[in-house]
Design a protein around this motif. Structure first.
Motif, PDB file in Angstrom:
ATOM      1  N   ASP A   1     -58.114  76.405 -23.842  1.00  0.00           N
ATOM      2  CA  ASP A   1     -57.281  76.678 -25.016  1.00  0.00           C
ATOM      3  C   ASP A   1     -55.984  75.886 -24.904  1.00  0.00           C
ATOM      4  OD1 ASP A   1     -55.875  77.688 -27.133  1.00  0.00           O
ATOM      5  OD2 ASP A   1     -55.953  79.785 -26.461  1.00  0.00           O
ATOM      6  N   ALA A   2     -55.769  75.004 -25.855  1.00  0.00           N
ATOM      7  CA  ALA A   2     -54.586  74.136 -25.830  1.00  0.00           C
ATOM      8  C   ALA A   2     -53.288  74.920 -26.032  1.00  0.00           C
ATOM      9  CB  ALA A   2     -54.712  73.049 -26.887  1.00  0.00           C
ATOM     10  N   ASP A   3     -53.361  76.133 -26.506  1.00  0.00           N
ATOM     11  CA  ASP A   3     -52.159  76.926 -26.757  1.00  0.00           C
ATOM     12  C   ASP A   3     -51.682  77.705 -25.529  1.00  0.00           C
ATOM     13  OD1 ASP A   3     -52.133  76.062 -29.380  1.00  0.00           O
ATOM     14  OD2 ASP A   3     -53.394  77.731 -30.066  1.00  0.00           O
ATOM     15  N   ILE A   4     -52.446  77.681 -24.446  1.00  0.00           N
ATOM     16  CA  ILE A   4     -52.058  78.397 -23.225  1.00  0.00           C
ATOM     17  C   ILE A   4     -50.941  77.615 -22.541  1.00  0.00           C
ATOM     18  CG2 ILE A   4     -52.856  79.144 -20.949  1.00  0.00           C
ATOM     19  CD1 ILE A   4     -55.534  79.743 -22.137  1.00  0.00           C
ATOM     20  N   TYR A   5     -50.014  78.353 -21.942  1.00  0.00           N
ATOM     21  CA  TYR A   5     -48.811  77.748 -21.361  1.00  0.00           C
ATOM     22  C   TYR A   5     -49.105  76.713 -20.273  1.00  0.00           C
ATOM     23  CZ  TYR A   5     -49.385  80.806 -17.310  1.00  0.00           C
ATOM     24  OH  TYR A   5     -49.863  81.424 -16.198  1.00  0.00           O
ATOM     25  N   ASP A   6     -50.193  76.860 -19.508  1.00  0.00           N
ATOM     26  CA  ASP A   6     -50.455  75.925 -18.411  1.00  0.00           C
ATOM     27  C   ASP A   6     -51.638  74.990 -18.723  1.00  0.00           C
ATOM     28  OD1 ASP A   6     -52.432  77.831 -18.247  1.00  0.00           O
ATOM     29  OD2 ASP A   6     -52.320  78.045 -16.068  1.00  0.00           O
ATOM     30  N   TYR A   7     -51.841  74.732 -20.016  1.00  0.00           N
ATOM     31  CA  TYR A   7     -52.953  73.897 -20.468  1.00  0.00           C
ATOM     32  C   TYR A   7     -52.950  72.525 -19.784  1.00  0.00           C
ATOM     33  CZ  TYR A   7     -55.827  71.034 -23.567  1.00  0.00           C
ATOM     34  OH  TYR A   7     -56.770  70.178 -24.074  1.00  0.00           O
ATOM     35  N   GLU A   8     -51.799  71.856 -19.758  1.00  0.00           N
ATOM     36  CA  GLU A   8     -51.730  70.516 -19.178  1.00  0.00           C
ATOM     37  C   GLU A   8     -52.063  70.534 -17.684  1.00  0.00           C
ATOM     38  OE1 GLU A   8     -49.257  71.634 -21.227  1.00  0.00           O
ATOM     39  OE2 GLU A   8     -49.709  70.371 -22.954  1.00  0.00           O
ATOM     40  N   ILE A   9     -51.608  71.563 -17.001  1.00  0.00           N
ATOM     41  CA  ILE A   9     -51.891  71.677 -15.567  1.00  0.00           C
ATOM     42  C   ILE A   9     -53.389  71.844 -15.343  1.00  0.00           C
ATOM     43  CG2 ILE A   9     -51.555  73.129 -13.520  1.00  0.00           C
ATOM     44  CD1 ILE A   9     -48.738  73.729 -14.615  1.00  0.00           C
ATOM     45  N   ARG A  10     -53.997  72.714 -16.130  1.00  0.00           N
ATOM     46  CA  ARG A  10     -55.439  72.931 -15.987  1.00  0.00           C
ATOM     47  C   ARG A  10     -56.228  71.666 -16.323  1.00  0.00           C
ATOM     48  NH1 ARG A  10     -56.912  78.947 -18.144  1.00  0.00           N
ATOM     49  NH2 ARG A  10     -55.243  80.029 -17.048  1.00  0.00           N
ATOM     50  N   MET A  11     -55.835  71.002 -17.409  1.00  0.00           N
ATOM     51  CA  MET A  11     -56.544  69.777 -17.793  1.00  0.00           C
ATOM     52  C   MET A  11     -56.397  68.718 -16.705  1.00  0.00           C
ATOM     53  SD  MET A  11     -58.135  70.571 -20.439  1.00  0.00           S
ATOM     54  CE  MET A  11     -58.730  69.066 -21.145  1.00  0.00           C
ATOM     55  N   SER A  12     -55.234  68.635 -16.132  1.00  0.00           N
ATOM     56  CA  SER A  12     -55.008  67.695 -15.043  1.00  0.00           C
ATOM     57  C   SER A  12     -55.916  68.039 -13.859  1.00  0.00           C
ATOM     58  CB  SER A  12     -53.539  67.731 -14.621  1.00  0.00           C
ATOM     59  OG  SER A  12     -53.343  66.982 -13.467  1.00  0.00           O
ATOM     60  N   MET A  13     -56.008  69.329 -13.552  1.00  0.00           N
ATOM     61  CA  MET A  13     -56.845  69.793 -12.453  1.00  0.00           C
ATOM     62  C   MET A  13     -58.322  69.467 -12.748  1.00  0.00           C
ATOM     63  SD  MET A  13     -57.025  73.686 -10.928  1.00  0.00           S
ATOM     64  CE  MET A  13     -57.345  74.398 -12.539  1.00  0.00           C
ATOM     65  N   TYR A  14     -58.743  69.685 -13.978  1.00  0.00           N
ATOM     66  CA  TYR A  14     -60.126  69.406 -14.344  1.00  0.00           C
ATOM     67  C   TYR A  14     -60.427  67.910 -14.262  1.00  0.00           C
ATOM     68  CZ  TYR A  14     -59.914  74.142 -16.382  1.00  0.00           C
ATOM     69  OH  TYR A  14     -59.749  75.488 -16.594  1.00  0.00           O
ATOM     70  N   HIS A  15     -59.544  67.112 -14.838  1.00  0.00           N
ATOM     71  CA  HIS A  15     -59.777  65.661 -14.863  1.00  0.00           C
ATOM     72  C   HIS A  15     -59.684  65.052 -13.460  1.00  0.00           C
ATOM     73  CE1 HIS A  15     -60.356  64.976 -19.105  1.00  0.00           C
ATOM     74  NE2 HIS A  15     -59.381  65.835 -19.350  1.00  0.00           N
ATOM     75  N   LYS A  16     -58.918  65.669 -12.610  1.00  0.00           N
ATOM     76  CA  LYS A  16     -58.813  65.196 -11.222  1.00  0.00           C
ATOM     77  C   LYS A  16     -60.138  65.387 -10.485  1.00  0.00           C
ATOM     78  CE  LYS A  16     -56.534  66.370  -6.953  1.00  0.00           C
ATOM     79  NZ  LYS A  16     -56.590  67.633  -6.289  1.00  0.00           N
ATOM     80  N   MET A  17     -60.930  66.306 -10.928  1.00  0.00           N
ATOM     81  CA  MET A  17     -62.179  66.612 -10.239  1.00  0.00           C
ATOM     82  C   MET A  17     -63.257  65.551 -10.503  1.00  0.00           C
ATOM     83  SD  MET A  17     -64.142  70.231 -10.177  1.00  0.00           S
ATOM     84  CE  MET A  17     -65.673  70.426  -9.335  1.00  0.00           C
ATOM     85  N   TYR A  18     -63.194  64.855 -11.635  1.00  0.00           N
ATOM     86  CA  TYR A  18     -64.216  63.829 -11.908  1.00  0.00           C
ATOM     87  C   TYR A  18     -64.291  62.776 -10.799  1.00  0.00           C
ATOM     88  CZ  TYR A  18     -65.175  65.535 -16.630  1.00  0.00           C
ATOM     89  OH  TYR A  18     -65.557  66.298 -17.696  1.00  0.00           O
ATOM     90  N   PRO A  19     -63.149  62.171 -10.408  1.00  0.00           N
ATOM     91  CA  PRO A  19     -63.246  61.195  -9.310  1.00  0.00           C
ATOM     92  C   PRO A  19     -63.685  61.833  -7.989  1.00  0.00           C
ATOM     93  CG  PRO A  19     -61.055  61.122 -10.334  1.00  0.00           C
ATOM     94  CD  PRO A  19     -61.819  62.210 -10.989  1.00  0.00           C
ATOM     95  N   GLU A  20     -63.335  63.101  -7.772  1.00  0.00           N
ATOM     96  CA  GLU A  20     -63.768  63.786  -6.552  1.00  0.00           C
ATOM     97  C   GLU A  20     -65.294  63.878  -6.511  1.00  0.00           C
ATOM     98  OE1 GLU A  20     -61.812  67.583  -6.438  1.00  0.00           O
ATOM     99  OE2 GLU A  20     -59.815  66.687  -6.318  1.00  0.00           O
ATOM    100  N   ILE A  21     -65.880  64.188  -7.649  1.00  0.00           N
ATOM    101  CA  ILE A  21     -67.343  64.270  -7.724  1.00  0.00           C
ATOM    102  C   ILE A  21     -67.944  62.902  -7.425  1.00  0.00           C
ATOM    103  CG2 ILE A  21     -69.318  64.645  -9.260  1.00  0.00           C
ATOM    104  CD1 ILE A  21     -67.556  66.727 -10.754  1.00  0.00           C
TER     105      ILE A  21
END
Length: 179
Positions: free
Chosen positions: A78-98
């Protein structure tokens, strides 16, 4: 649900740290998987749950499933959640890890194959060495046989000459004079 999710995360993290034996590792991952599946059955619209599932897939070397769950986590966030950018960053960081993990596994496979090829090459070299030794022994036997054959031919020639001399009339007379 958050308690079950937190427990699944803790189980995952304990395995990811490498602090457990293989048997315990499998048991903990199985338990974490069960908990996160129960959580997702109740609420599959929360991105972090899918992210945790992706992390479990990654530990199991299920790379396509990990990417799929990671994609789902991003879709559900949900883009309206206060820590949206942090979560998206965490998610996108996982692609190179995989990808890094997947490449690492493939490199290990290549290394194992190279080791097998080297062992096979060493075995072939040993067998070639054995064949060369056998050929050398065969050559030596052949040379010895030729020497023996020459010696035998010489002895046979002397015997034939001696027999011919003894059986000839002049040879018999010489033999009686010699006595």
């Amino acid at each position: 649900f958050e308690i079950m999710h937190t427990y699944a995360v803790q189980l995952h993290d304990s395995v990811a740290d490498g602090a457990v034996e293989a048997d315990e590792r499998d048991r903990r991952l199985e338990t974490a998987e069960e908990y996160i599946e129960r959580v997702l059955e109740e609420d599959d619209e929360y991105g972090r749950y899918h992210h945790t599932r992706a992390k479990i897939h990654l530990l199991r070397a299920e790379y396509d499933d990990a990417r799929e769950k990671l994609d789902e986590a991003i879709r559900q966030e949900d883009a309206d959640i206060y820590d949206y950018e942090i979560r998206m960053s965490m998610y996108h960081k996982m692609y190179p890890e995989i990808t890094v993990e997947e490449v690492g596994v493939e490199v290990e496979k290549v290394d194992r194959l190279e080791d097998q090829v080297q062992r096979a090459k060493d075995d072939i070299d040993d067998k070639i060495g054995n064949i060369e030794n056998a050929e050398e022994k065969a050559d030596n036997l052949q040379a010895n046989f030729i020497l023996f054959l020459g010696f035998f031919t010489g002895v046979l020639t002397i015997a034939i000459v001696f027999i011919n001399q003894a059986s000839s009339p002049t040879g018999a007379a010489r033999a009686s004079v010699a006595q």
